[in-house]
Each structure stands twice: as structure tokens, then as C-alpha cells.
Design an enzyme around this catalytic site. Structure first.
Site, PDB file in Angstrom:
ATOM      1  N   MET A  36       9.143   5.046   4.406  1.00 35.06           N
ATOM      2  CA  MET A  36       9.265   3.707   3.857  1.00 35.06           C
ATOM      3  C   MET A  36      10.197   3.588   3.140  1.00 35.06           C
ATOM      4  O   MET A  36      10.909   2.677   2.933  1.00 35.06           O
ATOM      5  CB  MET A  36       7.760   3.269   3.189  1.00 35.06           C
ATOM      6  N   GLU A  37      10.546   4.536   2.236  1.00 40.34           N
ATOM      7  CA  GLU A  37      11.801   4.575   1.248  1.00 40.34           C
ATOM      8  C   GLU A  37      12.886   4.568   2.150  1.00 40.34           C
ATOM      9  O   GLU A  37      13.883   3.549   1.986  1.00 40.34           O
ATOM     10  CB  GLU A  37      11.616   5.757   0.396  1.00 40.34           C
TER      11      GLU A  37
ATOM     12  N   ASP B  79      24.176 -10.786   2.521  1.00 42.78           N
ATOM     13  CA  ASP B  79      24.336 -11.791   1.400  1.00 42.78           C
ATOM     14  C   ASP B  79      25.949 -12.138   0.985  1.00 42.78           C
ATOM     15  O   ASP B  79      26.201 -12.791   0.751  1.00 42.78           O
ATOM     16  CB  ASP B  79      23.517 -11.113   0.423  1.00 42.78           C
TER      17      ASP B  79
ATOM     18  N   LEU C 289       0.963  -1.467   0.175  1.00 42.06           N
ATOM     19  CA  LEU C 289      -0.009   0.012   0.008  1.00 42.06           C
ATOM     20  C   LEU C 289       0.999   1.306  -0.137  1.00 42.06           C
ATOM     21  O   LEU C 289       0.197   2.326   0.120  1.00 42.06           O
ATOM     22  CB  LEU C 289      -0.844   0.115   1.166  1.00 42.06           C
ATOM     23  N   CYS C 290       2.267   1.316  -0.306  1.00 40.15           N
ATOM     24  CA  CYS C 290       2.982   2.268  -0.432  1.00 40.15           C
ATOM     25  C   CYS C 290       2.847   2.958  -1.676  1.00 40.15           C
ATOM     26  O   CYS C 290       2.827   2.113  -2.682  1.00 40.15           O
ATOM     27  CB  CYS C 290       4.604   1.619  -0.050  1.00 40.15           C
ATOM     28  N   HIS C 291       2.918   4.214  -1.690  1.00 35.50           N
ATOM     29  CA  HIS C 291       2.757   5.228  -2.928  1.00 35.50           C
ATOM     30  C   HIS C 291       4.056   5.074  -3.546  1.00 35.50           C
ATOM     31  O   HIS C 291       5.117   5.152  -3.069  1.00 35.50           O
ATOM     32  CB  HIS C 291       2.413   6.476  -2.695  1.00 35.50           C
TER      33      HIS C 291
END
Length: 163
Positions: free
Chosen positions: A115-116, A130, A77-79
Site C-alpha cells: 500500500m505504501e 497538479d 485499515l492500513c497499518h
């Protein structure tokens, strides 16, 4: 907390993408941080640039920037946001056998970039994992958090020092 308090749920409790169309465009920024802890020998490989897969922190920096740009694809739901700047910084902490990551994300838009910044930190640290897992599977990613955000209706927020 009820669904009324959560912006990603409508009045019926169904998940939806928040309508930001009526918001003013403003300069917005967010800063997030996190750490990865490891064996001293693993940290030495990163510090000395002698990891078999190459420049661990350089590749992690690129991964963090790419992750910030793709947050709208990864989080349901992140734009999607037109970022104007993403800066990823990595600091080696010899005393704690850790690498600390801090990311600043910026845009001029209708919704924030928290969020970014958080996605970028997470993927930057996962990239370190990794690249070094062959020598240290016990690495621990910890304390990924929002440190500061600015812009929009809610203004300026800084995380309490106790976090």
C-alpha cells in the site's frame, strides 16, 4: 469471493484492522508503477525544467516519499509502518508523451509495504498533474499497479507480464 477470503473483514462481515501481532518480523519490499500521459508540449516543460511551478519531477519525488510515509493515515485499515527505505524514480517517455513512475518501499516488519508503494506512485503522479494542470487539463494517469512484492508468509510475487 466471500468475506472469509478478505482479511479486512471478520467472520460477521464487519470491517476491521488485521491483527499482525502474531506475525514474524521479516524484511519486506514492494515495487509499484504507473504512468501519466500528456501533450508533447507539457512533457517538454517537464523535461526542460521550465514549468512555472518549478522542478516538477523533483517535487513529485518528494510527494511520493511523503505519501508512502503517510499511507497508514490515508487508507482506513492500513497499518502504520516504520519504513526503512522509499525510492521514487521517474522516467520521461518521449515517444508516448508520458512520465512513468516506479516506487520501491521497504521495511522490516510484520506486514507488507504494497500500500505504501501504491500510494506513493499515485501521489507522485497526482503531483505531476497538479503542477502542470494549468497547461494540460487532459493529462491521464494510467496503469497504477503492484509490480513486485517480497517478504512475509506469501514470499515473492511478481506481476504477470500481461498487466
Amino acid at each position: 469471493m466471500t468475506s472469509v477470503n478478505l482479511t479486512h473483514f471478520d467472520s460477521a462481515g464487519q470491517a476491521h484492522m488485521v491483527d499482525v501481532g502474531g506475525k514474524n518480523e521479516t524484511a519486506r519490499s514492494a515495487r509499484a508503477a504507473g504512468s501519466i500521459f500528456m501533450k508533447a508540449e507539457t512533457l517538454a516543460l517537464i523535461r526542460d525544467g521550465s514549468a512555472k511551478k518549478g522542478d516538477v519531477l523533483g517535487i513529485a519525488r518528494i510527494a511520493a516519499i511523503q505519501a508512502a510515509k503517510r499511507s497508514g493515515e490515508l487508507i482506513p485499515l492500513c497499518h502504520p509502518i516504520a519504513l526503512t527505505r522509499v525510492a521514487a524514480e521517474f522516467t520521461i517517455d518521449e515517444a508516448n508523451h508520458a512520465v512513468h513512475c516506479q516506487v520501491t518501499a521497504e521495511c522490516f516488519g510484520r506486514t507488507g509495504v504494497e500500500m505504501e508503494a501504491l500510494t506513493a506512485v499515485s501521489l507522485g503522479l497526482l503531483t505531476i498533474y497538479d503542477m502542470c494542470k494549468a497547461v494540460d487539463r487532459g493529462m491521464r494517469i494510467d496503469n497504477v499497479r503492484l509490480v513486485e512484492k517480497q517478504g512475509g508468509k506469501s514470499g515473492h510475487w511478481t506481476a504477470p507480464a500481461t498487466i
